[in-house]
Enzyme design. Structure first.
Site, PDB file in Angstrom:
ATOM      1  N   GLU A 146      -5.569   2.123  -8.505  1.00 34.57           N
ATOM      2  CA  GLU A 146      -4.450   1.455  -7.832  1.00 34.57           C
ATOM      3  C   GLU A 146      -4.166   0.185  -8.628  1.00 34.57           C
ATOM      4  OE1 GLU A 146      -5.289  -0.594  -4.078  1.00 34.57           O
ATOM      5  OE2 GLU A 146      -3.344   0.074  -3.336  1.00 34.57           O
ATOM      6  N   CYS A 183       0.835  -1.208   0.000  1.00 36.32           N
ATOM      7  CA  CYS A 183       0.000   0.000   0.000  1.00 36.32           C
ATOM      8  C   CYS A 183       0.861   1.246   0.000  1.00 36.32           C
ATOM      9  CB  CYS A 183      -0.937   0.007   1.188  1.00 36.32           C
ATOM     10  SG  CYS A 183      -0.072   0.232   2.735  1.00 36.32           S
TER      11      CYS A 183
END
Ligand code: NAD
Length: 505
Positions: free
Chosen positions: A390, A281
């Site tokens: 993402e 992340c």
């Protein structure tokens, strides 16, 4: 075929559903185990076991609880190679990176050893004549953690460490893609002397998660995973009156100023974009150089480094990074690379060309593994899906900016706000950047600014829902509730009932 069971009351629990899901070895694409999947009844049984164990654990004084956590840390170190190897084989990250996963989790257990200090309340004397006020921090009871595949040791420990140290029982629902290490950690906690039932692990997907969210016994949920699920869990917890901290996805930018050391910056970018196949992340997936000259020099430095990266089996000591976690994850990354090309971005290095069909490691074929080579795009723009989404893969996108102001607008305006970095030798520019950037965790010449355990970790915007961060002092605030006591010990009889609002004087 090995079966990975739930872990409840200090022992394996097969559950009642008979449902299982394969656990793969992403390096070879072969199945290595089956994990059992819970339904609502299984989850309720696990929560009931936790509720039974919690009062005794909370009644133990905090020094005794942390001595058990101290022994847990020792056992984790003693079993480090086995933990890292198992983690590596289920996730696909390299062995050394898997050790880092465990060690960054242990950092937070070490922070949790300060629980007696974190749990201390406040005391004010003589707030009124003969009246004292003090506050206590008390555990919530039974709390839960729902965690992602990409850090199967670190994130469970970030959640469980402070929660347990504060006197809660903890129900862990780890990712069903790499479930072995969470169970092993819970076994080691029992071996360290913890009472059975205080840390239970239950496997499953949406049905298991919904059972946790619907339970009246669960008082708080710590979630980490993708943004749509984070938002779903945050909303469901609000409906049922639970505390929630839900951390989601990311798109982390690196701003590179003309005065940055280009070669060192390129090294930092390559590690942060492609390490762990970009499945972090805090991976740096967008680089924004300021000015054409900076961009051209950076592109040249990246092109000199990226193609020589070594992609291989997770246990191959020569590998810089391993496979993606599943075939679906790899196919999604391939799809997004294709969309980038169609949208007109300049595909400088194409990871789809990596050919593993003849590759082997220790006699095993890697042809079925979920590999993607390092991928580098230049001339990416803000409307392209490779910029907005993402990717969670080994893909670095370069967005060119004319000015520092324009460069800063990219991370500021992006829907995600997890991490960001600036590379420069200009202290004043870096300071202004730190002050004004609309992102939760900032690196100055540091590509992956994951804060140390005694500070807190948390993204902004669509990267985090809830007001308290993970680890650091926030974790104890999240997993405890404050009770405030106002007391007096009168030595004479009262003047009778009072009917006006008491005023301290
Ligand atoms: P995910 O959202 O698919 O799964 C996370 C957890 O939610 C798992 O335990 C999973 O079983 C459960 N889950 C999955 N689908 C569900 C559903 N429909 N309903 C209820 N529960 C469900 O995430 P992932 O693929 O395991 O992890 C990768 C994601 O996590 C990335 O987006 C990454 O950025 C994010 N992440 C964020 C942080 C952070 O701190 N912000 C840290 C690590 C990972």
């Amino acid at each position: 075929m090995r079966t990975i069971n739930h872990f409840v009351n200090g022992e394996a629990f097969a559950g009642t559903t008979g449902k299982t899901q394969p656990v793969l070895n992403p390096s070879t694409g072969t199945e290595q185990a089956q994990v059992v999947l819970a339904d609502r009844a299984d989850v309720d049984a696990v929560i009931a076991a936790s509720a039974k164990a919690q009062p005794g654990w909370a009644a133990m004084n905090p020094q005794k609880r942390i001595r058990i956590i101290m022994e847990w840390i020792r056992l984790i170190h003693a079993n480090m190679d086995e933990l890292a190897r198992t983690l590596s084989l289920e996730h696909g990250k390299t062995f050394d990176d898997a050790r880092g996963d465990v060690l960054r989790g242990v950092d937070v257990l070490e922070f949790a050893l300060g629980a007696p200090h974190q749990l201390k309340g406040e005391y004010s004397t003589e707030v009124g004549t003969g009246i004292d006020t003090y506050s206590l921090r008390q555990p919530l009871g039974v709390v839960a953690g729902i965690t992602p595949f990409n850090f199967p040791a670190m994130i469970p420990l970030w959640k469980a460490g402070p929660a347990l140290a504060a006197g809660n029982a903890f129900v862990l629902k780890p990712s069903e893609r790499d479930p072995s290490v969470p169970v092993r950690l819970a076994e080691l906690f029992i071996e360290a002397g913890a009472p059975a039932g205080v840390l239970n692990v239950v496997h499953g997907g949406k049905e298991a998660v919904d059972a946790i969210l619907d339970s009246d016994t669960i008082k708080a949920v710590g979630f980490v995973g993708s943004t749509p699920i984070a938002q779903y869990i945050y909303a469901r917890c609000a409906e049922t009156g639970k505390r929630a901290q839900c951390f989601g996805g990311a798109k982390n930018h690196a701003i590179v100023l003309p005065d940055a050391d280009i070669d060192a910056t390129a090294d930092a970018l390559v590690g942060a974009a492609f390490g762990s196949a970009g499945e972090r992340c805090m991976a740096l997936s967008v680089v924004v150089p300021v000015g054409k000259e900076t961009a051209d020099k950076l592109r040249e430095a990246l092109v000199a480094k990226i193609p020589s990266l070594n992609v291989g089996h997770c246990l191959d000591p020569q590998a810089d990074y391993g496979p993606l976690v599943t075939a679906d994850a790899r196919d999604r990354v391939f799809r997004l690379i294709g969309e980038g090309v169609e949208a007109g971005a300049d595909l400088v290095v194409d990871g789809r060309e990596l050919d593993m069909s003849g590759a082997e490691f220790e006699g095993e074929s890697l042809a079925g593994g979920y590999y993607c080579g390092p991928t580098f795009f230049d001339n990416v723009t803000a409307e392209m899906s490779i910029y907005t989404e993402e990717i969670f893969g080994p893909v670095l996108a370069m967005v060119r900016a004319e000015t520092l102001e324009e460069a800063i607008s990219y991370p500021n305006d992006h829907v995600y706000g997890n991490g960001v970095a600036i590379f420069t030798q200009n202290g004043g520019a870096a300071r202004e950047f730190v002050k004004n950037i609309n992102v939760g965790m900032v690196g100055v010449n540091v590509p992956i600014p994951v804060p140390i355990a005694y500070h807190t970790f948390g993204g902004w915007k669509a990267s985090g829902f809830g007001d308290l961060n993970q680890h650091g002092p926030d974790s104890f605030r999240f997993y405890t509730k404050t009770k405030t006591v106002t007391s007096r010990w009168p030595d004479d009889s009262q003047a009778g009932p009072q009917f006006t609002m008491p005023v301290m004087n």
